[in-house]
Scaffold this motif. Structure first.
Motif, PDB file in Angstrom:
ATOM      1  N   THR A  21       0.820  -1.221   0.000  1.00  0.00           N
ATOM      2  CA  THR A  21       0.000   0.000   0.000  1.00  0.00           C
ATOM      3  C   THR A  21       0.855   1.272   0.000  1.00  0.00           C
ATOM      4  O   THR A  21       0.338   2.356  -0.241  1.00  0.00           O
ATOM      5  CB  THR A  21      -0.922   0.028   1.231  1.00  0.00           C
ATOM      6  N   GLY A  22       2.152   1.154   0.258  1.00  0.00           N
ATOM      7  CA  GLY A  22       2.978   2.353   0.385  1.00  0.00           C
ATOM      8  C   GLY A  22       3.899   2.624  -0.783  1.00  0.00           C
ATOM      9  O   GLY A  22       4.877   3.358  -0.653  1.00  0.00           O
ATOM     10  N   ASN A  23       3.619   2.019  -1.935  1.00  0.00           N
ATOM     11  CA  ASN A  23       4.490   2.208  -3.104  1.00  0.00           C
ATOM     12  C   ASN A  23       4.211   3.568  -3.747  1.00  0.00           C
ATOM     13  O   ASN A  23       3.216   3.735  -4.447  1.00  0.00           O
ATOM     14  CB  ASN A  23       4.272   1.084  -4.120  1.00  0.00           C
ATOM     15  N   ASP A  24       5.101   4.528  -3.511  1.00  0.00           N
ATOM     16  CA  ASP A  24       4.816   5.903  -3.936  1.00  0.00           C
ATOM     17  C   ASP A  24       5.698   6.394  -5.081  1.00  0.00           C
ATOM     18  O   ASP A  24       5.632   7.556  -5.477  1.00  0.00           O
ATOM     19  CB  ASP A  24       4.944   6.856  -2.749  1.00  0.00           C
ATOM     20  N   ARG A  25       6.555   5.518  -5.642  1.00  0.00           N
ATOM     21  CA  ARG A  25       7.367   5.913  -6.799  1.00  0.00           C
ATOM     22  C   ARG A  25       6.661   5.423  -8.068  1.00  0.00           C
ATOM     23  O   ARG A  25       6.571   4.222  -8.298  1.00  0.00           O
ATOM     24  CB  ARG A  25       8.762   5.311  -6.712  1.00  0.00           C
ATOM     25  N   SER A  45      10.392  10.522  -9.428  1.00  0.00           N
ATOM     26  CA  SER A  45      10.830  10.222  -8.060  1.00  0.00           C
ATOM     27  C   SER A  45      12.328   9.948  -8.002  1.00  0.00           C
ATOM     28  O   SER A  45      13.059  10.123  -8.983  1.00  0.00           O
ATOM     29  CB  SER A  45      10.047   9.030  -7.516  1.00  0.00           C
ATOM     30  N   CYS A  73       4.419   0.881  -9.718  1.00  0.00           N
ATOM     31  CA  CYS A  73       4.511   1.583  -8.431  1.00  0.00           C
ATOM     32  C   CYS A  73       5.555   0.870  -7.575  1.00  0.00           C
ATOM     33  O   CYS A  73       5.341  -0.275  -7.159  1.00  0.00           O
ATOM     34  CB  CYS A  73       3.160   1.599  -7.721  1.00  0.00           C
ATOM     35  N   ALA A 108       8.384   0.709  -4.224  1.00  0.00           N
ATOM     36  CA  ALA A 108       8.750   1.199  -2.889  1.00  0.00           C
ATOM     37  C   ALA A 108      10.272   1.256  -2.822  1.00  0.00           C
ATOM     38  O   ALA A 108      10.868   2.305  -2.655  1.00  0.00           O
ATOM     39  CB  ALA A 108       8.180   0.308  -1.799  1.00  0.00           C
TER      40      ALA A 108
END
Length: 372
Positions: free
Chosen positions: A256-260, A318, A345, A347
């Motif tokens: 849930t935290g993959n922000d790239r 990113s 996506c 992390a």
């Protein structure tokens, strides 16, 4: 029993039936199909005890009756007969043989008693719904590549089909994973599927259903219980046992935290992966992705074959990242993306990566990285 059937109709029924019959059988009757002619229809049945297919075809019946015959031999004969030929099939008295005639060709085959042929257990299938063939094709194609072939983890040897909610909306989800990659597809919950149990449809059943719906547009009837599932496709009924196991909690492996966010043109990316992976060792097929500002460099190397590098333009804002993947797995996923743009996506280089079709949010794919 005596009947006349057009070669093409016979071939179609036998093609579906023989696909279910295993080539090597310790139980002789399972190598045969059951032929039952009555009321102007020939019913062809095949089973491997887990999967049963029944197909009805119009025929000219002069003597109703039933017999069994070797599935693969019968199919090979029909396949080699002249196109458009009429085929006459009859049993030969009490000799335990079946005679097939077409033109100047005559084939005599041994049979086995019909009372030896196993019949699928009955039982109620309380949950039933319809699904357009086009949607069922999409469901299968976009998940089955991730089905595990590792027999020890038998509960991963199929597609997990279940009813759930997504953003408070009822949906039906199909999930498959082999531990290295995961495919999840969701669609609006069909009418009648409310309250259906979560079931694991075996790989063989999935593949046989996919063959049957390859070129059709009609609706497919699906009925199921906790132990069995039945697909009704025109004149064909395919019934399968379900995998008796518990599918793992797949939500836990979807990060849930993959922000790239990396956006790539899917077709050029897939072609580049395919080219670069030519050089990588056959066993791992590892490809490294070096992602920087609006740039992606794909590379692979092999102690024996050398190295390959290709750069493509992408959208990426990113921090730079280097991450490796199995090229075959990457290609399997990109083949299911129908839109122009694939979204990755990330992390970090060790965490699972999410891959999506930007044009269609109904499917998501999770891919574990490799060390490269």
């Amino acid at each position: 029993m005596k009947l006349t059937i057009e070669r093409g109709a016979l071939l179609k029924s036998l093609a579906h039936a023989q696909s279910v019959v295993e080539r090597r059988n310790t139980i002789p009757i399972l190598g045969n199909v059951l032929l039952d002619a009555r009321d102007g229809r020939l019913s062809v049945t095949a089973t491997d005890m887990d999967l049963t297919i029944v197909e009805a075809t119009p025929v000219s019946t002069s003597e109703p009756g039933s017999t069994t015959a070797p599935a693969h031999t019968l199919y090979d004969i029909a396949r080699k007969l002249a196109e458009g030929a009429e085929v006459v099939i009859e049993t030969k008295g009490d000799s335990g043989q079946i005679v097939l005639r077409s033109g100047r060709s005559t084939f005599t085959l041994s049979t086995l008693p019909t009372d030896e042929f196993p019949f699928a257990a009955g039982g109620e299938l309380p949950h039933g719904f319809m699904l357009p063939a086009r949607e069922l094709r999409g469901l299968i194609d976009r998940t089955r590549f991730a089905i595990s072939t590792e027999e020890t983890r038998y509960y991963l040897n199929g597609i997990y089909l279940h009813a759930t909610r997504s953003n408070k909306v009822p949906v039906m989800r199909a999930v498959a994973t082999d531990g290295h990659r995961l495919a999840r597809l969701e669609m609006p919950l069909p009418t009648g599927a409310q309250g259906m149990p979560g079931v694991i449809v075996p790989r063989k059943a999935v593949n046989e259903v996919r063959k049957l719906i390859d070129d059709m547009d009609a609706d497919v009837g699906i009925a199921l219980s906790e132990a069995r599932i039945r697909f009704t496709i025109g004149d064909v009924t395919l019934t399968s046992k379900l995998i008796d196991g518990t599918f793992p909690d797949y939500e836990r492996v979807i990060p849930t935290g993959n922000d790239r966010l990396l956006e790539v043109d899917c077709r050029p990316f897939a072609a580049a992966v395919d080219r670069v992976s030519t050089i990588s060792s056959e066993k791992s097929r590892a490809v490294k992705l070096s992602v920087g500002s609006n740039s992606l460099v794909l590379s692979a190397s092999s102690p024996d074959a050398g190295s390959a590098v290709e750069e493509i333009e992408v959208s990426y804002k990113s921090e730079p990242i280097e991450i490796g993947f199995n090229a075959r797995y990457l290609l399997d996923i990109t083949q299911q993306i129908e839109g122009d743009v694939a979204e990755f996506c990330f992390a970090d280089a060790q965490a699972p990566t999410i891959i999506r079709d930007r044009a269609d949010p109904s499917a998501i794919y999770v891919l574990m990285p490799m060390r490269v």
